[in-house]
Design an enzyme around this catalytic site. Structure first.
Site, mmCIF file in Angstrom:
data_model
loop_
_atom_site.group_PDB
_atom_site.id
_atom_site.type_symbol
_atom_site.label_atom_id
_atom_site.label_comp_id
_atom_site.label_asym_id
_atom_site.label_seq_id
_atom_site.Cartn_x
_atom_site.Cartn_y
_atom_site.Cartn_z
ATOM 1 C CB THR A 1 -1.629 0.072 1.054
ATOM 2 O OG1 THR A 1 -0.223 -0.662 2.074
ATOM 3 C CG2 THR A 1 -2.251 -0.912 0.824
ATOM 4 C CG HIS B 1 6.925 -3.733 6.071
ATOM 5 N ND1 HIS B 1 6.923 -2.468 5.809
ATOM 6 C CD2 HIS B 1 5.867 -4.253 5.994
ATOM 7 C CE1 HIS B 1 5.704 -2.292 4.956
ATOM 8 N NE2 HIS B 1 4.717 -3.728 5.439
ATOM 9 C CE LYS C 1 2.161 3.003 12.919
ATOM 10 N NZ LYS C 1 1.868 3.727 12.334
ATOM 11 N NE ARG D 1 -4.142 -3.646 4.488
ATOM 12 C CZ ARG D 1 -3.759 -4.996 4.454
ATOM 13 N NH1 ARG D 1 -2.843 -4.958 3.525
ATOM 14 N NH2 ARG D 1 -3.695 -5.389 5.569
ATOM 15 C CG HIS E 1 6.422 0.893 8.072
ATOM 16 N ND1 HIS E 1 5.968 -0.261 8.810
ATOM 17 C CD2 HIS E 1 5.373 0.830 7.044
ATOM 18 C CE1 HIS E 1 5.453 -1.264 9.032
ATOM 19 N NE2 HIS E 1 4.608 -0.134 7.493
ATOM 20 C CD GLN F 1 -2.311 -15.286 4.648
ATOM 21 O OE1 GLN F 1 -2.717 -13.834 4.908
ATOM 22 N NE2 GLN F 1 -1.039 -15.049 4.876
ATOM 23 C CG ASP G 1 -0.861 -10.654 12.773
ATOM 24 O OD1 ASP G 1 0.697 -11.381 12.296
ATOM 25 O OD2 ASP G 1 -1.688 -9.626 12.552
#
Length: 431
Positions: A40, A48, A237, A86, A45, A178, A199
């Site tokens: 996206t 990842h 973050k 999304r 970042h 998936q 997750d």
């Protein structure tokens, strides 16, 4: 195989769940594994990075890593994450983001060599875009029961009475899409292992179920823990948002500072996950850090290794120089070597005042620069006192009352740095 991949990840604290038999399967011969990346944005970042490191260790162990850009799944939204779905990306944006991500991944993975375990990049949009809804529910959907899908934690959480909102059909089918990716890669690339965050376990095991039921084969799963910070705040973050791998989005200086400011507890965990240092090297580093924690040697090593890996040695050197400007001994020349973005990052939050460029033609006097024209100090009298006490610097060099600020003092043709004492800074922005 020469290296035990599961054992390597285990001592690094990078294994949350692993399907029984995975380690033996990987020790027989070269295998292929994939990990999904959301496209996206046109940059990864540091959230990842854990997955990227898993792919790296997989390749270093002699196996073939597959990075899957989720062009199709990225359009849907994963129910295990945020509840908000999304935005649909158009194909042109997807392709642009895919190429940008591949370029970043090339710093970590070998895509180009002729060796059998060269990495490959795939996009699930390529095999899903022409798969009709009717074909999908006929060929894939009939093999998985609703009961099986409902048993997944990611679905249960969203359907529980505590959930603020329900779950759309689109999100409910995510695990099927998936799961089909895993089956497709199993058939097309003999891919037998999927990796991801903890997750993702439910989605990954749906894939292993499809491989068993449709492919008549055996798939394996391995997940890593979701990275957290000891203080409970979100990893990766800051107040300014994500810490990106792209130097245009997050400067190497800010990137370096993020790791440098890690707590002792987190640094001990992160140095295993985000560097390739050996077990012995890390044991020695942690031991010496615990003896002298005030030196922050562990944080420094962590920041150096990750900045060098993601950016370059030159970027690391510049980030260290920039850090020393605030906290160490540095000169006017060091300041003038900073590019504008790094200068603004270093002095983020420092008060500023604009001064017209014409003021510098005949020289801006120090009283004006400190008080009358900027308000850095409260009054002309205070400015004189501080100058007499030798506590005022222009671009890190001490100055007297008779000093005039001229064009030659400009950093990046735009800034002049004023300083009172050790810690009080003020930036003149020349317009």
């Amino acid at each position: 195989m020469t290296k035990d991949f599961v054992e390597e990840l285990t001592w690094r604290g990078m294994v949350h769940d692993v399907m029984p038999g995975t380690d033996k399967h990987l020790m027989t011969e070269m295998q292929s594994a994939y990990l999904g990346i959301d496209p996206t944005a046109d940059s990864l970042h540091i959230g990842h990075l854990v997955g990227v490191m898993m792919l790296c260790h997989f390749q270093l162990a002699g196996h073939k890593p597959i990075a899957l850009v989720g062009g199709a799944t990225g359009m849907i939204g994963d129910p295990s994450g945020k509840s908000a779905e999304r935005n649909l990306l158009d194909e042109k944006t997807l392709r642009y983001n895919q190429e940008a991500i591949k370029k970043q991944l090339s710093r970590f993975l070998d895509f180009d060599s002729a060796s059998a375990n060269a990495a490959i990049l795939v996009n699930n949009y390529d095999w899903m875009k022409d798969f009709s809804f009717l074909d999908f529910i006929r060929d894939v959907g009939k093999h998985i029961t609703v009961n099986y899908m409902m048993s997944k934690d990611s679905v249960k959480k969203r359907l529980s009475s505590d959930a603020k909102e329900g779950m759309s059909f689109t999100e409910f089918t995510y695990q099927m899409v998936q799961g089909y990716d895993f089956l497709h890669l199993y058939n097309a690339h003999n891919c037998t292992l999927q990796m991801g965050g903890s997750d993702q376990w439910g989605n990954i095991t749906t894939g292993t179920e499809l491989i068993r039921r449709i492919g008549g084969g055996k798939g394996y799963a391995l997940t890593c823990p979701l990275i957290t910070k000891a203080d409970g705040t979100k990893f990766g973050k800051t107040e300014g948002g994500n810490i990106w791998l792209d130097a245009e989005r997050t400067s190497p200086y800010k990137f370096y500072q993020y790791w440098l400011n890690t707590s002792d507890e987190d640094a001990e965990k992160y140095i295993k996950i985000f560097t390739f240092l050996s077990k012995d090297e890390i044991t020695d580093l942690v031991s010496s850090h615990r003896q002298e924690p005030h030196l922050r040697s562990l944080q420094k090593k962590l920041a150096e290794e990750v900045t060098k890996m993601v950016h370059s040695q030159e970027d690391l050197d510049n980030a260290i120089k920039a850090s020393n400007i605030l906290f160490g001994k540095s000169t006017s020349e060091d300041l003038k070597q900073l590019d504008e973005k790094t200068f603004l990052d270093v002095f983020d939050g420092v008060p500023q005042a604009e001064v017209d460029k014409s003021e510098l033609d005949s020289g801006l006097d120090m009283i004006g620069a400190l008080a009358a024209k900027t308000g850095f100090l409260g009054s002309n009298g205070e400015a004189r006192r501080e100058l007499k006490q030798n506590s005022i610097s222009v671009n890190k060099e001490k100055v007297k009352e008779d000093y005039l600020i001229k064009g030659s003092d400009l950093i990046n043709n735009k800034f002049v740095l004023l300083q009172r004492g050790k810690k009080n800074y003020f930036v003149l922005v020349i317009k």
